[in-house]
Design a protein around this motif. Sequence first.
Motif, PDB file in Angstrom:
ATOM      1  N   ASN A  61       0.858  -1.197   0.000  1.00  0.00           N
ATOM      2  CA  ASN A  61       0.000   0.000   0.000  1.00  0.00           C
ATOM      3  C   ASN A  61       0.891   1.244   0.000  1.00  0.00           C
ATOM      4  O   ASN A  61       2.119   1.130   0.099  1.00  0.00           O
ATOM      5  CB  ASN A  61      -0.955  -0.004   1.217  1.00  0.00           C
ATOM      6  N   GLY A  62       0.260   2.395  -0.085  1.00  0.00           N
ATOM      7  CA  GLY A  62       1.028   3.635  -0.166  1.00  0.00           C
ATOM      8  C   GLY A  62       1.737   3.999   1.129  1.00  0.00           C
ATOM      9  O   GLY A  62       2.829   4.571   1.118  1.00  0.00           O
ATOM     10  N   THR A  63       1.108   3.665   2.243  1.00  0.00           N
ATOM     11  CA  THR A  63       1.728   3.946   3.542  1.00  0.00           C
ATOM     12  C   THR A  63       3.005   3.120   3.701  1.00  0.00           C
ATOM     13  O   THR A  63       4.038   3.639   4.136  1.00  0.00           O
ATOM     14  CB  THR A  63       0.733   3.635   4.687  1.00  0.00           C
ATOM     15  N   PHE A  88      -2.748  13.919   4.092  1.00  0.00           N
ATOM     16  CA  PHE A  88      -3.282  12.709   4.701  1.00  0.00           C
ATOM     17  C   PHE A  88      -2.274  12.231   5.748  1.00  0.00           C
ATOM     18  O   PHE A  88      -1.067  12.355   5.563  1.00  0.00           O
ATOM     19  CB  PHE A  88      -3.517  11.641   3.619  1.00  0.00           C
ATOM     20  N   ASP A 159       5.672  12.147  -2.019  1.00  0.00           N
ATOM     21  CA  ASP A 159       4.404  11.467  -1.758  1.00  0.00           C
ATOM     22  C   ASP A 159       3.520  11.725  -2.976  1.00  0.00           C
ATOM     23  O   ASP A 159       2.864  12.761  -3.094  1.00  0.00           O
ATOM     24  CB  ASP A 159       3.748  11.980  -0.475  1.00  0.00           C
ATOM     25  N   CYS A 161       1.055   9.782  -3.934  1.00  0.00           N
ATOM     26  CA  CYS A 161      -0.115   8.900  -3.800  1.00  0.00           C
ATOM     27  C   CYS A 161      -1.334   9.440  -4.529  1.00  0.00           C
ATOM     28  O   CYS A 161      -2.229   8.686  -4.892  1.00  0.00           O
ATOM     29  CB  CYS A 161      -0.437   8.678  -2.321  1.00  0.00           C
ATOM     30  N   GLN A 162      -1.389  10.762  -4.735  1.00  0.00           N
ATOM     31  CA  GLN A 162      -2.562  11.350  -5.394  1.00  0.00           C
ATOM     32  C   GLN A 162      -2.237  11.879  -6.795  1.00  0.00           C
ATOM     33  O   GLN A 162      -3.090  12.494  -7.423  1.00  0.00           O
ATOM     34  CB  GLN A 162      -3.112  12.499  -4.524  1.00  0.00           C
ATOM     35  N   SER A 188       0.149   5.128  -4.150  1.00  0.00           N
ATOM     36  CA  SER A 188      -0.839   4.207  -3.598  1.00  0.00           C
ATOM     37  C   SER A 188      -1.769   3.767  -4.723  1.00  0.00           C
ATOM     38  O   SER A 188      -2.128   4.569  -5.580  1.00  0.00           O
ATOM     39  CB  SER A 188      -1.656   4.925  -2.528  1.00  0.00           C
ATOM     40  N   LYS A 193      -7.841   5.877  -5.672  1.00  0.00           N
ATOM     41  CA  LYS A 193      -6.743   6.694  -6.219  1.00  0.00           C
ATOM     42  C   LYS A 193      -6.827   6.719  -7.747  1.00  0.00           C
ATOM     43  O   LYS A 193      -7.559   5.949  -8.346  1.00  0.00           O
ATOM     44  CB  LYS A 193      -5.389   6.144  -5.747  1.00  0.00           C
TER      45      LYS A 193
END
Length: 375
Positions: A61-63, A88, A159, A161-162, A188, A193
């Motif tokens: 996952n992205g985390t 986030f 980051d 992720c978006q 992510s 997403k």
Amino acid sequence: MMESIQMVDLKSQYQKIKSEVDTGIRDVIDSTAFIKGGKVAEFQSHLEEYLQVKHVIPVGNGTDALQIALMSLGLQPGDEVIAPTFTFIATAEVIALLQLTPVLIDVDPDTYTLTADLVSKAITPKTKAIIPVHLFGQNAPMEEILQLAAQHNIYVIEDACQSIGARYRFANGERVQSGCMGHIGCTSFFPSKNLGCYGDGGALFTNDDTLAKRIRSIANHGMETRYYHDHIGVNSRLDSIQAAVLDVKLTHLDSYINARQHAAAFYDEAFSNHPKLQVPQRTSYSEHVFHQYTLRLKGVDRTALQSYLSEQGVPSMIYYPVNVHQQKAYRSNRYRDGDFPVAEELSQTVLSLPMHTELAVEQLTHITNSVLSFL
Ligand SMILES: *Cc1c(COP(=O)(O)O)cnc(C)c1O
């Protein structure tokens, strides 16, 4: 009859690619290579090609991607990592989890991302990394951030992720994909997403061979040779069924981005000149792939607007209602309310409207009319 409006419409999107996706999933089941199957390697190489990046390392996952990125840098407890407070939680969470010190900073009121100026003021001799967040789908000003990082010998972990697919334009005209500019980029594949799978997924990107090797090892229990563990690692992997879904959706990513940009343009057209609304500002240096379309309200009762919209069948969301420095778990005597005036104002005034690949003109018309009639 107009289809009911959703923040994200994964069902209609699936209907259009159903046969491709179903075939991909069935092939994985037939092969029984559920973990580390050929499908993961295939998707990985297709994504490397799309992003024009040397290494894509798929993870759970992205985390995890963000955590593994930090783990790969060999930092020591107490080392400082700069990140925006308007993001986030995962961005700051992984810093704290690794006993590094999150140094939170404010953001720009027009782009909602951190700026080089804000980063520069936060740099100390203990600063080891910066995590720019390409919030809502637009890149942070990476050229200046990379220059600053190079001057101070600091790592940059994006980051992304978006923001997958949002290209950045450097002053020399070179275009680079989001997440592929810093030392490491993280994304992510959470279902909602811009490139989402049907479960959890994520990936790291890097052009650095040494970092790529370490990242792969850390994501796989710190293993280099089977059952010989050189680092303390984690277990984080993308499974083959998710890779099959992603491999199909990657071929549609550009058209998905296009659909999002069309919806954003429709919103812009309706809202740009309204004195009580600030539409998301575009920059000269980055494309915007609109993971979210986020308005900034001026002198509008947000709660009342949201309930009015809800009565009209228009969902809306607040990303994000509480900044990291104001979260219970992250309160410290390092920060006080009022320290980050822009982020604090944004958390009170932003509102995200439905944004996905399947928005029809009549839905967009209904959304914009509903917002405008409330105002
Ligand atoms: C979604 C997201 C993450 C975390 O990704 P997960 O796959 O949910 O772990 C991290 N940072 C940002 C900015 C995100 O939007």
